[in-house]
Design a protein around this motif. Structure first.
Motif, short mmCIF file in Angstrom:
data_model
loop_
_atom_site.label_atom_id
_atom_site.label_comp_id
_atom_site.label_asym_id
_atom_site.label_seq_id
_atom_site.Cartn_x
_atom_site.Cartn_y
_atom_site.Cartn_z
N ARG A 1 2.27 3.41 -3.23
CA ARG A 1 1.48 4.39 -3.99
C ARG A 1 1.97 5.81 -3.73
O ARG A 1 2.02 6.64 -4.65
CB ARG A 1 0.01 4.24 -3.60
CG ARG A 1 -0.94 5.16 -4.32
CD ARG A 1 -2.37 4.89 -3.82
NE ARG A 1 -3.35 5.79 -4.39
CZ ARG A 1 -3.98 5.58 -5.55
NH1 ARG A 1 -3.71 4.51 -6.26
NH2 ARG A 1 -4.86 6.45 -6.01
N ASP A 2 2.35 6.07 -2.49
CA ASP A 2 2.80 7.43 -2.12
C ASP A 2 4.15 7.79 -2.73
O ASP A 2 4.57 8.93 -2.65
CB ASP A 2 2.90 7.56 -0.59
CG ASP A 2 1.55 7.37 0.06
OD1 ASP A 2 0.54 7.66 -0.61
OD2 ASP A 2 1.51 6.92 1.22
N GLN A 3 4.82 6.82 -3.30
CA GLN A 3 6.13 7.11 -3.89
C GLN A 3 6.01 7.53 -5.36
O GLN A 3 7.02 7.70 -6.04
CB GLN A 3 7.04 5.88 -3.79
CG GLN A 3 7.35 5.50 -2.35
CD GLN A 3 8.44 4.45 -2.25
OE1 GLN A 3 9.29 4.33 -3.13
NE2 GLN A 3 8.42 3.69 -1.17
N SER B 1 -4.57 1.00 -6.54
CA SER B 1 -5.23 0.48 -5.35
C SER B 1 -6.52 -0.23 -5.75
O SER B 1 -7.00 -0.09 -6.88
CB SER B 1 -5.56 1.63 -4.40
OG SER B 1 -6.45 2.52 -5.05
N TYR C 1 1.42 0.94 -7.70
CA TYR C 1 0.77 2.20 -7.31
C TYR C 1 -0.74 2.23 -7.46
O TYR C 1 -1.38 3.19 -7.06
CB TYR C 1 1.40 3.39 -8.06
CG TYR C 1 1.49 3.26 -9.56
CD1 TYR C 1 0.37 3.37 -10.37
CD2 TYR C 1 2.72 3.05 -10.17
CE1 TYR C 1 0.45 3.25 -11.74
CE2 TYR C 1 2.83 2.94 -11.55
CZ TYR C 1 1.69 3.05 -12.33
OH TYR C 1 1.78 2.95 -13.69
N ARG D 1 0.80 -1.22 0.00
CA ARG D 1 0.00 0.00 0.00
C ARG D 1 0.84 1.28 0.00
O ARG D 1 0.55 2.23 -0.71
CB ARG D 1 -0.90 -0.04 1.25
CG ARG D 1 -1.76 1.15 1.44
CD ARG D 1 -2.49 1.07 2.79
NE ARG D 1 -3.22 2.30 3.06
CZ ARG D 1 -4.35 2.63 2.46
NH1 ARG D 1 -4.88 1.82 1.57
NH2 ARG D 1 -4.95 3.77 2.76
N SER D 2 1.92 1.29 0.80
CA SER D 2 2.68 2.53 0.98
C SER D 2 3.39 2.97 -0.31
O SER D 2 3.76 4.13 -0.45
CB SER D 2 3.71 2.36 2.09
OG SER D 2 4.67 1.42 1.69
N LYS E 1 8.74 9.46 -7.26
CA LYS E 1 9.16 10.77 -6.74
C LYS E 1 10.68 10.87 -6.65
O LYS E 1 11.23 11.96 -6.73
CB LYS E 1 8.53 11.00 -5.37
CG LYS E 1 7.02 11.24 -5.44
CD LYS E 1 6.41 11.41 -4.06
CE LYS E 1 4.90 11.65 -4.17
NZ LYS E 1 4.21 11.51 -2.86
#
Ligand code: PLP
Length: 422
Positions: A23-25, A406, A404, A20-21, A49
């Motif tokens: 995705r924030d990258q 969900s 990335y 899950r985490s 990123k």
């Protein structure tokens, strides 16, 4: 998995998702102040990123050192491609000496075919898939012409049977058997770009070898999508791009694989200074001495900026690993399949998934024929903030990328597709 088409279910799946985490990258394009539903990681993956920082380092080192950056840069440009080797080997299931990051995909296909397609005597034919990606078709056709042969006679296409969308492995194997000692090479996309069909590369390779031919694969839609074991499968050569599932930016640098057994081959190749023995490269003498292994097919010095982007992305893949990505793909693409089937049932069975239903025969992508629909359906989806891919006359290709995308993305897609179909 017992799927449910609800936001609550999708969010519960996301909450349990070990990846899950990640995705924030990634950076998501926005639509009306919200991230789009991005389902085109099979075409151009999203930007990690960290890419800005990786490229920034090279810009800084260029500013600071000029030409000295070849040796003084934090990651010396002279051997920059070597910083990508280990991760690439793990990504495609190869030994480090079997892979190299260089050039771009179609060029790598050509370079490898120069070595591995040498029509001789009656062994002149290539077997490929019908409706291969156009660049591959052109490469195959022109390689055959390069040897003064006619592609109509020497290129054997295997296609789906009448009324079917995907190619049966038994038909590929039968073609290999039939062409037999006239077969020089089998060259197929590991995952078909149009249908998303994943081929059994191990079985195809064995069959090709049995009749004395080579097996090569274009892995544009396979690298970073499905688990690969190129070394163990005995594949002779392969090439892939880095901007689709591998998220390394538009037109970024590509990869190539040459099996260990060909490391010191004396077959012809097209050479450049970067493929020359490292110890004597700068003596600039006559007489090409290839580096043993895949590096010996390099032509030019490293395109450092695109390699920097690729390095940033490979670091993520290496941390996660293809096993974890594949586990999520099973669930996430399965959820997309469930939602499309449900919508189809509610709309007179008008959505036909042409990608194989079996997990072993597909990766992330689903391709759907929208019967009785035209471009307006797709335009409505785009208006609603979905980025997918449309192929005339009525095929939508979608690939939820496990890094990335969900479950909520997939659910939102279903809602928007349902609205668009009303
Ligand atoms: C995307 C893709 C290409 C693109 O080739 P480039 O040389 O990277 O422009 C070629 N072949 C296949 C099968 C593809 O999916």
């Amino acid at each position: 998995m017992n799927y449910i088409n609800s936001l609550e279910f999708a969010r519960a799946q996301d909450a349990q998702d070990k990846l899950r985490s990640y995705r924030d990258q990634f950076l998501f394009p926005q639509h009306n102040g919200e991230p789009v539903v991005y389902l085109t990681g099979n075409s151009l993956g999203l930007q990690p990123k960290t890419v800005r920082e990786y490229i920034g380092q090279e810009l800084d080192d260029w500013a600071k050192y000029g030409v000295e950056g070849h040796f003084q840069a934090k990651h010396p440009w002279f051997s920059y491609h070597e910083f990508l080797t280990e991760q690439t080997a793990r990504l495609v299931g190869a030994l480090p000496s079997e892979v190299v990051v260089m050039n771009q995909l179609t060029l790598n296909v050509h370079l490898l075919m120069i070595t591995f397609y040498r029509p001789e005597g009656k062994r002149t034919k290539i077997i490929c898939e019908q409706k291969a990606f156009p660049s591959d078709q052109y490469a195959l056709e022109t390689q055959i012409r390069l040897h003064g042969l006619n592609p109509d006679e020497h290129l054997v296409e295997v296609g789906p049977r009448a009324g079917e969308h995907t190619i049966r492995i038994e038909d590929i194997l039968a073609a290999i058997e039939r062409v037999g000692d006239e077969l020089a090479l089998v060259m197929i996309g590991g995952v078909n770009y149009f249908t998303g069909q994943l081929f059994d590369m191990s079985t195809i390779t064995k069959a090709a070898h049995q009749v004395g031919a080579f097996a090569g694969f274009d892995l544009a839609h396979a690298a970073g999508n499905v688990k690969l074991n190129l070394h163990d499968w005995g594949v002779d050569f392969a090439a892939w791009c880095s901007y689709k599932y591998l998220n390394s930016g538009p037109g970024s640098v590509a990869g190539a694989f040459v099996h260990e057994r060909h490391a010191n081959t004396t077959r012809p190749r097209l050479a450049g200074w970067w493929g020359h023995d490292k110890a004597t490269r700068f003596k600039m003498e006559k007489g090409f001495q290839p580096i043993a292994g895949a590096e010996g097919w390099q032509l030019s010095n490293a395109p450092v900026f695109s390699m920097a982007a690729h390095r940033a992305s490979l670091a993520i893949f290496d941390e996660v690993g293809m096993d974890a990505l594949n586990e999520k793909t099973t669930l996430l693409t399965g959820y997309l399949e469930f939602i499309i089937d449900e919508l189809s049932a509610a709309h007179g069975n008008s959505l036909e998934i042409i990608t194989p239903r079996a997990r072993a025969e597909r990766g992330c992508q689903l391709s759907v024929v929208a019967h009785g629909r035209g471009r307006s359906l797709f335009d409505a989806l785009t208006q609603a903030g979905v980025i997918a891919d449309w192929r005339e006359p009525n095929v939508i290709r979608m690939a939820p990328a496990p890094l990335y995308n969900s479950f909520e993305d997939v659910w939102r897609f279903g809602v928007k597709l349902g609205d668009a179909m009303k």
